[in-house]
Motif scaffolding. Sequence first.
Motif, mmCIF file in Angstrom:
data_model
loop_
_atom_site.group_PDB
_atom_site.id
_atom_site.type_symbol
_atom_site.label_atom_id
_atom_site.label_comp_id
_atom_site.label_asym_id
_atom_site.label_seq_id
_atom_site.Cartn_x
_atom_site.Cartn_y
_atom_site.Cartn_z
ATOM 1 N N THR A 132 17.614 6.417 9.057
ATOM 2 C CA THR A 132 16.260 5.885 8.981
ATOM 3 C C THR A 132 15.903 5.177 10.276
ATOM 4 O O THR A 132 16.774 4.755 11.044
ATOM 5 C CB THR A 132 16.117 4.902 7.810
ATOM 6 N N HIS A 133 14.617 5.063 10.508
ATOM 7 C CA HIS A 133 14.126 4.480 11.752
ATOM 8 C C HIS A 133 14.618 3.047 11.940
ATOM 9 O O HIS A 133 14.718 2.259 10.995
ATOM 10 C CB HIS A 133 12.599 4.496 11.772
ATOM 11 N N GLY A 134 14.927 2.720 13.174
ATOM 12 C CA GLY A 134 15.340 1.370 13.554
ATOM 13 C C GLY A 134 15.643 1.359 15.036
ATOM 14 O O GLY A 134 15.683 2.402 15.689
ATOM 15 N N ASN A 135 15.863 0.198 15.581
ATOM 16 C CA ASN A 135 16.194 0.082 16.998
ATOM 17 C C ASN A 135 17.668 0.390 17.229
ATOM 18 O O ASN A 135 18.533 -0.084 16.493
ATOM 19 C CB ASN A 135 15.875 -1.317 17.519
ATOM 20 N N ASN A 136 17.944 1.206 18.254
ATOM 21 C CA ASN A 136 19.312 1.471 18.681
ATOM 22 C C ASN A 136 20.160 2.104 17.585
ATOM 23 O O ASN A 136 21.251 1.641 17.283
ATOM 24 C CB ASN A 136 19.959 0.177 19.182
ATOM 25 N N LEU A 167 5.458 7.236 12.851
ATOM 26 C CA LEU A 167 5.252 5.803 13.058
ATOM 27 C C LEU A 167 4.592 5.481 14.389
ATOM 28 O O LEU A 167 3.896 4.476 14.509
ATOM 29 C CB LEU A 167 6.596 5.068 12.970
ATOM 30 N N GLN A 168 4.833 6.318 15.405
ATOM 31 C CA GLN A 168 4.213 6.105 16.709
ATOM 32 C C GLN A 168 4.185 7.405 17.487
ATOM 33 O O GLN A 168 4.934 8.336 17.193
ATOM 34 C CB GLN A 168 4.958 5.021 17.502
ATOM 35 N N GLY A 169 3.303 7.482 18.469
ATOM 36 C CA GLY A 169 3.179 8.684 19.276
ATOM 37 C C GLY A 169 2.107 9.615 18.742
ATOM 38 O O GLY A 169 1.145 9.184 18.082
ATOM 39 N N GLU A 170 2.281 10.910 19.005
ATOM 40 C CA GLU A 170 1.304 11.913 18.596
ATOM 41 C C GLU A 170 1.129 11.933 17.074
ATOM 42 O O GLU A 170 2.095 11.938 16.332
ATOM 43 C CB GLU A 170 1.744 13.301 19.074
ATOM 44 N N GLU A 171 -0.134 11.927 16.653
ATOM 45 C CA GLU A 171 -0.515 12.027 15.234
ATOM 46 C C GLU A 171 0.109 10.924 14.372
ATOM 47 O O GLU A 171 0.602 11.161 13.267
ATOM 48 C CB GLU A 171 -0.183 13.408 14.681
ATOM 49 N N ILE A 239 12.147 4.254 19.852
ATOM 50 C CA ILE A 239 11.487 5.519 20.177
ATOM 51 C C ILE A 239 12.456 6.672 19.937
ATOM 52 O O ILE A 239 13.624 6.613 20.330
ATOM 53 C CB ILE A 239 11.016 5.519 21.639
ATOM 54 N N ALA A 240 11.977 7.737 19.286
ATOM 55 C CA ALA A 240 12.828 8.884 18.967
ATOM 56 C C ALA A 240 13.306 9.586 20.234
ATOM 57 O O ALA A 240 12.535 9.778 21.177
ATOM 58 C CB ALA A 240 12.071 9.860 18.079
ATOM 59 N N PHE A 241 14.589 10.006 20.242
ATOM 60 C CA PHE A 241 15.144 10.710 21.398
ATOM 61 C C PHE A 241 16.147 11.756 20.932
ATOM 62 O O PHE A 241 16.640 11.729 19.807
ATOM 63 C CB PHE A 241 15.834 9.729 22.357
ATOM 64 N N SER A 242 16.450 12.685 21.828
ATOM 65 C CA SER A 242 17.545 13.643 21.654
ATOM 66 C C SER A 242 18.272 13.799 22.983
ATOM 67 O O SER A 242 17.672 13.632 24.050
ATOM 68 C CB SER A 242 17.025 15.015 21.211
ATOM 69 N N LYS A 243 19.556 14.136 22.908
ATOM 70 C CA LYS A 243 20.326 14.490 24.101
ATOM 71 C C LYS A 243 21.285 15.606 23.733
ATOM 72 O O LYS A 243 22.042 15.492 22.778
ATOM 73 C CB LYS A 243 21.092 13.294 24.658
ATOM 74 N N ILE A 244 21.229 16.698 24.482
ATOM 75 C CA ILE A 244 22.104 17.836 24.233
ATOM 76 C C ILE A 244 22.987 18.086 25.451
ATOM 77 O O ILE A 244 22.512 18.045 26.591
ATOM 78 C CB ILE A 244 21.281 19.109 23.890
ATOM 79 N N ARG A 251 20.720 17.639 28.861
ATOM 80 C CA ARG A 251 19.278 17.390 28.882
ATOM 81 C C ARG A 251 18.953 16.253 27.915
ATOM 82 O O ARG A 251 19.435 16.231 26.782
ATOM 83 C CB ARG A 251 18.497 18.648 28.503
ATOM 84 N N TYR A 252 18.121 15.311 28.396
ATOM 85 C CA TYR A 252 17.673 14.178 27.576
ATOM 86 C C TYR A 252 16.189 14.360 27.268
ATOM 87 O O TYR A 252 15.408 14.731 28.141
ATOM 88 C CB TYR A 252 17.899 12.860 28.322
ATOM 89 N N ILE A 253 15.808 14.089 26.023
ATOM 90 C CA ILE A 253 14.409 14.233 25.592
ATOM 91 C C ILE A 253 13.933 12.949 24.942
ATOM 92 O O ILE A 253 14.578 12.440 24.021
ATOM 93 C CB ILE A 253 14.241 15.387 24.591
ATOM 94 N N SER A 254 12.825 12.423 25.442
ATOM 95 C CA SER A 254 12.123 11.338 24.757
ATOM 96 C C SER A 254 11.003 11.993 23.957
ATOM 97 O O SER A 254 10.077 12.581 24.525
ATOM 98 C CB SER A 254 11.553 10.337 25.766
ATOM 99 N N HIS A 255 11.079 11.925 22.637
ATOM 100 C CA HIS A 255 10.170 12.695 21.798
ATOM 101 C C HIS A 255 8.755 12.131 21.803
ATOM 102 O O HIS A 255 8.552 10.920 21.981
ATOM 103 C CB HIS A 255 10.708 12.770 20.370
ATOM 104 N N SER A 256 7.793 13.015 21.607
ATOM 105 C CA SER A 256 6.374 12.644 21.653
ATOM 106 C C SER A 256 5.929 11.885 20.412
ATOM 107 O O SER A 256 4.857 11.289 20.397
ATOM 108 C CB SER A 256 5.506 13.901 21.797
ATOM 109 N N HIS A 257 6.764 11.907 19.368
ATOM 110 C CA HIS A 257 6.410 11.215 18.128
ATOM 111 C C HIS A 257 7.694 10.692 17.482
ATOM 112 O O HIS A 257 8.768 11.265 17.634
ATOM 113 C CB HIS A 257 5.660 12.148 17.175
#
Length: 291
Positions: A132-136, A167-171, A239-244, A251-257
């Motif tokens: 679930t959403h939370g910091n870190n 919760l934040q970002g696009e839409e 903020i939502a992120f992914s790293k593969i 590659r690191y991704i900071s998600h738009s939402h």
Amino acid sequence: MTTSKSIRSYYQLNLFLIILLFVVCTKDKEEENNSSTLQDANEKNTNLITENSPPLECDTSSDYPSLGTGSPQSCDEIQNPQNKGTLDCRTDPSLGGYTNESNGWGSYKIIGGTIRYNETKTRVERFFKTITHGNNKKTVLTGKFKISDLSDGNTCIIQSHAGGEILQGEETGSTNRSAQFLLYASKANNNAIRLETHVTENPYTTDTGGSRNVEEFKFIEYGQVYDFVYETGYTTKGIAFSKIIVGNTERYISHSHTTERVYTRYGAYGTSDSNDITAQIEFKDVNLCRN
């Protein structure tokens, strides 16, 4: 006269030596201070890294989620699977499904076509509980994979599905209904395999369609074993992120939402609907850990 010049030269030499000694001592002191400052900074950064990286705990079978009512199964789990996670098996059971292979490998074989399983393409994947959403907060999926067969279409081998309210970002305020990140494999020239990242930019919600940004990630070979790491979750600012990481490519991704929750899947999802419609992916030493 000569004596006076000698005395003057003597004093000038001593003055020069005193100035030189002062400069050397000052420089040494400055370097010592700089070294001390750098050491303090490094220790401070190390402390920050430690504070910002809570220890991970790895999921066991008792942690695996249930399938839920929206996932009608067409093939079954086997006894004592060598891979971890809950199996989602929706493919023709006479040709596909999950099997244990030698040396600890688990095989995910799918066959495509026009058949849809509750409106989704053929898939044999494993998945884990959400965070679930939370910091870190994050989950870290690790292991090895190799690709034995691909169809004429794309096959997803790793993905994360974001759910709940945005919760934040696009839409912001809409309800998300689709994956935020997918790692796809497809045929390439010279019998190579192309890996691509598909990252959602405009969210797929219960009210609207969406779109994804597709980028080439790397080229790999059939039958070759690759180590991988996939992280997803929320940064220290939530903020939502992914790293593969596959092999030495990252590659690191900071998600738009950013959504209320997210979970990870791996295996084989999707093939071509015609011509060559089979795919087979194998995984080994898979672990899902979280904080």
